[in-house]
Every structure is written in C-alpha cells, then in structure tokens.
Design an enzyme around this catalytic site. Sequence first.
Site, mmCIF file in Angstrom:
data_model
loop_
_atom_site.group_PDB
_atom_site.id
_atom_site.type_symbol
_atom_site.label_atom_id
_atom_site.label_comp_id
_atom_site.label_asym_id
_atom_site.label_seq_id
_atom_site.Cartn_x
_atom_site.Cartn_y
_atom_site.Cartn_z
ATOM 1 N N ASP A 59 0.806 -1.222 0.000
ATOM 2 C CA ASP A 59 0.000 0.000 0.000
ATOM 3 C C ASP A 59 0.841 1.274 0.000
ATOM 4 O O ASP A 59 0.402 2.309 -0.512
ATOM 5 C CB ASP A 59 -1.001 0.011 1.168
ATOM 6 C CG ASP A 59 -0.356 -0.244 2.521
ATOM 7 O OD1 ASP A 59 0.832 -0.592 2.561
ATOM 8 O OD2 ASP A 59 -1.061 -0.094 3.538
ATOM 9 N N GLU A 82 10.034 -10.082 -2.162
ATOM 10 C CA GLU A 82 10.968 -8.953 -2.291
ATOM 11 C C GLU A 82 12.423 -9.404 -2.378
ATOM 12 O O GLU A 82 13.241 -8.747 -3.042
ATOM 13 C CB GLU A 82 10.792 -7.992 -1.112
ATOM 14 C CG GLU A 82 9.477 -7.236 -1.102
ATOM 15 C CD GLU A 82 8.349 -7.974 -0.404
ATOM 16 O OE1 GLU A 82 7.246 -7.394 -0.275
ATOM 17 O OE2 GLU A 82 8.569 -9.148 0.007
ATOM 18 N N HIS A 147 0.439 0.142 10.552
ATOM 19 C CA HIS A 147 0.871 -1.197 10.150
ATOM 20 C C HIS A 147 2.226 -1.083 9.441
ATOM 21 O O HIS A 147 2.579 -0.040 8.884
ATOM 22 C CB HIS A 147 -0.168 -1.842 9.239
ATOM 23 C CG HIS A 147 -0.382 -1.108 7.942
ATOM 24 N ND1 HIS A 147 -1.056 0.089 7.867
ATOM 25 C CD2 HIS A 147 0.001 -1.402 6.673
ATOM 26 C CE1 HIS A 147 -1.093 0.499 6.612
ATOM 27 N NE2 HIS A 147 -0.455 -0.395 5.864
ATOM 28 N N HIS A 148 2.986 -2.138 9.452
ATOM 29 C CA HIS A 148 4.335 -2.234 8.876
ATOM 30 C C HIS A 148 5.390 -1.470 9.687
ATOM 31 O O HIS A 148 6.553 -1.416 9.283
ATOM 32 C CB HIS A 148 4.390 -1.743 7.421
ATOM 33 C CG HIS A 148 3.567 -2.549 6.464
ATOM 34 N ND1 HIS A 148 3.100 -3.798 6.753
ATOM 35 C CD2 HIS A 148 3.140 -2.265 5.211
ATOM 36 C CE1 HIS A 148 2.408 -4.263 5.726
ATOM 37 N NE2 HIS A 148 2.401 -3.353 4.786
ATOM 38 N N GLY A 446 27.771 -14.901 -1.844
ATOM 39 C CA GLY A 446 27.381 -16.304 -1.752
ATOM 40 C C GLY A 446 26.054 -16.572 -1.069
ATOM 41 O O GLY A 446 25.957 -17.441 -0.204
ATOM 42 N N ASP A 476 19.839 -28.554 -6.428
ATOM 43 C CA ASP A 476 18.489 -28.800 -5.925
ATOM 44 C C ASP A 476 18.220 -28.066 -4.611
ATOM 45 O O ASP A 476 17.138 -27.524 -4.393
ATOM 46 C CB ASP A 476 18.219 -30.307 -5.781
ATOM 47 C CG ASP A 476 19.305 -31.044 -5.002
ATOM 48 O OD1 ASP A 476 20.351 -30.430 -4.691
ATOM 49 O OD2 ASP A 476 19.117 -32.241 -4.717
ATOM 50 N N ASN A 503 21.654 -33.643 -6.443
ATOM 51 C CA ASN A 503 22.577 -34.500 -5.695
ATOM 52 C C ASN A 503 22.124 -34.662 -4.247
ATOM 53 O O ASN A 503 22.937 -34.853 -3.357
ATOM 54 C CB ASN A 503 24.016 -33.960 -5.772
ATOM 55 C CG ASN A 503 24.074 -32.469 -5.495
ATOM 56 O OD1 ASN A 503 23.200 -31.922 -4.821
ATOM 57 N ND2 ASN A 503 25.090 -31.810 -6.015
ATOM 58 N N GLY A 505 20.916 -32.696 -1.930
ATOM 59 C CA GLY A 505 21.237 -31.814 -0.811
ATOM 60 C C GLY A 505 22.270 -30.760 -1.128
ATOM 61 O O GLY A 505 22.498 -30.404 -2.296
ATOM 62 N N GLU A 509 28.198 -27.588 1.098
ATOM 63 C CA GLU A 509 28.243 -27.679 2.554
ATOM 64 C C GLU A 509 28.793 -29.031 3.001
ATOM 65 O O GLU A 509 29.556 -29.113 3.973
ATOM 66 C CB GLU A 509 26.836 -27.468 3.139
ATOM 67 C CG GLU A 509 26.111 -26.238 2.635
ATOM 68 C CD GLU A 509 26.767 -24.931 3.034
ATOM 69 O OE1 GLU A 509 27.855 -24.953 3.640
ATOM 70 O OE2 GLU A 509 26.201 -23.873 2.735
#
Length: 590
Positions: A59, A82, A147-148, A446, A476, A503, A505, A509
């Site tokens: 708004d 966003e 609001h917000h 990253g 994925d 793969n 996952g 990591e």
Amino acid sequence: MTDTAANNLQAEVNRLRHELQSLKVDKQSDDGEQVTIAEYLLARLEQLGVTSIFGVPGDFNMPFLDYIEDHPKIDWIGNCNELNAAYAADGYARVKENSIGVVTTTFGVGELSAMNGVAGAFSEMVPVLHIVGAPSTAQQKKKPMLHHTLGDGRFGAYIKASEQITIAQAVLMSKTNATSEIDRILTECITRARPVYLMLPTDLVSQKVPAGRLEVPLSRTPPPNNPDVEKFVLDEIVKLVDSADQDIIILVDACAIRHNVRQEVDDLLTRTQFPVYAAPMGKTAVSENHNRYGGIYIGSISDPSIKEKVENAKLILSIGALKSDFNTGMFTYSIPTSSTIELHSDHTQVQHAQFPGIGMKQLLPKLTARLKQFESSASQLAVPHYKAVIPNEQHDDISHAWFWPRMGAFFKEGDVIVAETGTSSFGILDIPLPERSVFVSQILYGSIGWSVGSTLGAALAARDKKMGRTILFVGDGSLQLTVQELSTMMHYGLKPIIFVLNNKGYNIERHLHGMHRKYNDIADWQWTSLLTTLSNPNPQEKPKSKSYTLTALLEDKIFSNTGEMQLVEVVMDMYDTPRALQAAADLSAS
C-alpha cells in the site's frame, strides 16, 4: 587523507558541480515545465537505460507503481517476494552494464525482505537502486501506530539498517529538494557501483517539480586524476615493466567489469600483447577466446600450467582485484607485493606504495600508450591455451568431471551463463566460454538461491541487449529457496534453460563440513513436473514449458535453440563434486 575521505570529498564536489549546472538550466528555462516527482525519477531511470523495475506491490508503494505501469518504456516486473526482486535487480545490472538495477518495495516488511539481496549487490559492487514506498510525510512526523511499523514510533529504524548496505541514502520529506536528492544518489550509484536507497512517501509521489534539471545528464565521469601524481605513477610502472624484461602478465578481476573498463583493458591487451589471466570473479571480463588469454587463476587451486605461468612472472599488473577467500583460492595467491601493480577505481598501488585518487578509468589509456613499445617482446611470451577435455568415462553416471567439459561444448556465442554459489560456480570456472558470453555468479557474498532471481533479471537484460540464450546452473538445495521465480520468468515470456543438479542436498556444505550429516540433506522434489506445476493452469492455453532429463539432449537442436523455457534434471552422486570445489574445501578445512 584516507581513500574513503577522498571519495566522499570528490563526491560532494561532483554533486555541487552538477547542482550548479542544473540550477542554471532551471533558471534559463522559459516554459517552466513541471513534472511529478515520480515522473522525474522514472525519466532519470530511462536516461540510465532502465527498462524493467522489479518488486512487490504494497500500500505504501502502489501510488508510485501506477506511474511505472503507465510508463511507455519501463516495465513493471512483479516478483513472488521482495528477496527475489532484489536478486533480479542485481542480475539485471550485471548483464546490462552501464545501466542499473531497480527494486521497489513497501515500507518495513517489504524493504527488510529485500535487504539480503541489496547487501549482496553492495558486497559485489553492483549498482542497484532500492526505492521504498513510505508513509506520508505527515504520518512520519506524527508517528501514529501504523501497520508495517515496529509499533514504537521509530519510523527511521529501517533506513538505519539500510545505511549499512547502501553507499548513499535519500529520505524525501519535501518536494523542494527532491530532484537534487534523486540526482545525488543516482550519481553515487553509477560512479561508485554500489546500491543506493530512496524513501518516497506516498504524498510526494504526485507533487510537481521543475523538469529543467532533466536536460543535464547525470555524470558518469570518475574524479580526475592529479596529473602530476598520475605521471609519476606511469613513470614508475614503465620502469618496473622494463626492469622485468617485459616478463609481465595481466590479471583481470571483478572490478574491471563493475567500473566499466572492459574496453580500456581490451585496448591494453591488443596494443601490448601481454598475456592475460582472470580471477574467478573476473571470468569473461576479457574474451576467453583472446589469443593472449591463458585461463582462470585461483591461487593453489589453479590448473598447474596456469599457476606456473602466473606465479613465475616477474611482474603482475592486477586490474580491479577483489581478494576474497573463494576468489583467491582461500587466500593462496603466491604473488608478492613487490612484484605487483594494482589498478583500482579509486587508487593505484605500485608495489608497496599506494596512490589514493589515481583511478584506473583514466590511467589505463595513458598506460597503454606508454606500454605499447613492449609489444614485440611481449608477443613472444608463450600463453598456453587451457582446454577442457571431456573424459571418456566407462559408466553411465553423470560426473562433474564429465559434465562441465561437456557443457563447454554446448555453449554458444553471446550466451548469458548464470551459476549458483558453490558447486556450479566452481564447476564452470575451468571451462572456457565463447565470444561475447557473460558469466554471472555471486562468488563473494554467496547467498544461496541468489542465482534463480538473478536469472530473471539477467534474462530480461539479455533480451534488451539482443544477446543469446540465458542458461542457469543451480543445485536442488539452492533452487528450493527461490523456486517461485520460475513462474515469473514464464509469466513474462522468458525462455532460459535451467539445469538442476540433483545430488540430494547441499553439495558445497557437505564438502566444507558434515559430509554425512543429515542437516545437509533435503527433501527430494519431482523436478521434471516443476514447470508444469508453476505454469499457467488454463487448459485451453498451449503449455509454455516442458521438463526433461539429461540423455542425448545436448545434441538436440530444438532443445538448444530455446523456443520455450526448459528445465533439465541432472542426477548426480551426492558426494561427487568439481575439482576446484574439492580443493577449496580442503583448504578451508586446513
């Protein structure tokens, strides 16, 4: 004086110079034409080549969105959230060089969601304008519990957060200085290649202001170099090149792209014939088909032949370096300062001596003129051309060792190639890309999932520039964070090819920590049904997209010509990883 202080002082000088020119135009204007603040802002963005603005309606920003939607040359691109909108603005700016990305959000809830994307643009020096539709000036002064808001009257809390990730901010509270403030932050954005923040209250959107300033283009010119210091620097560089017996290589990095010196670098290469290499973030800053291009240097992770050539050179001319961990092979550059000259946008470093205010944009053409005398000897320096060889593997599994060289044969001239942080960005580094192709990856910041939103912006920019295909490589795990934006791409008729590396996952990591830990696993999806799920459900309309698995697909001309959006699921072993990523992970662990 520090570099920051010098930059701020020069920015103020530039602002005052532009302000003086604009005031003269305003005073000389006979017709007294008036435009709304929204129209003024959009006119400036049009001058900067912006044709798409990303965001989500709220708004407090919808009064401004009316003007965007009614603009004849700028399109509103509505995103699923966003964060993705900020990622898209980042990707748009990277591909549409000399323009900027623009994201528009509503106050508080919208702008906070976008901040991670804006922070990534700040980290990697990408020019993005964040426009925040805000409560009216009267509401901001009276501070009701709107609001917000945070419910405590602190209407300025959000901009304090944005001050940490933008180079300049403007909070419009009156039409009196609105146009000068807009010009100020846009100038900072385009000259310093960093995001800026504009708060636009609802009651100011349609306020009328003089249009005369629009006749004075925003200046892209960086601050002039001090001629005496510049001459001294040039003399010192020429002496070092001469004493090195012309055994010099050029190393190009990200800021050569961000600060618009591609052409100057190309002229330097053409007229001197010195060998050139690139850092990961500088990939495609120079043509990878250039006869003097040797490949990607990543410190100890580099291919041995590249590592030997770079580290044994007597002198290295570094252009636009950004020495982050992943960009330097986990800080394993074996390049002593005594053998290095660094050119940056706002300073030059010659060995151990730094010269603030001597920027590369103006220095490079003069340096080229001084170094062209060495062309005959420089052209004799050998530059082994790195080639990615497709291995002849005796099994049906798709390995990284096979996949990335094979993809190298699939790429075409002018392709825009987007790679997600981690597996994809490391896998593609060793693969030479075709002429006029653009590599887009967020190696420093990253942010996982960034590549999907970025692909939306990159594809729109590529369409504007009449470039080739837009191709995304994403894991994925990463895709699950921002997958909604595939529907936005279909909605706006974009046709990227998306390779999903399945793969099971988070591959990067696993190799950094927790190889067999469950926290690196993800829920598997029906990837080949994904585009059908996200496409227009009207059964009377012809499907806009299809899904595939990888077989002999790369040889299919219909697939290659991208007549529609296409998704390819590439099933890989969950523990397999690209060579460079494995090496980086090992270094990180040690």
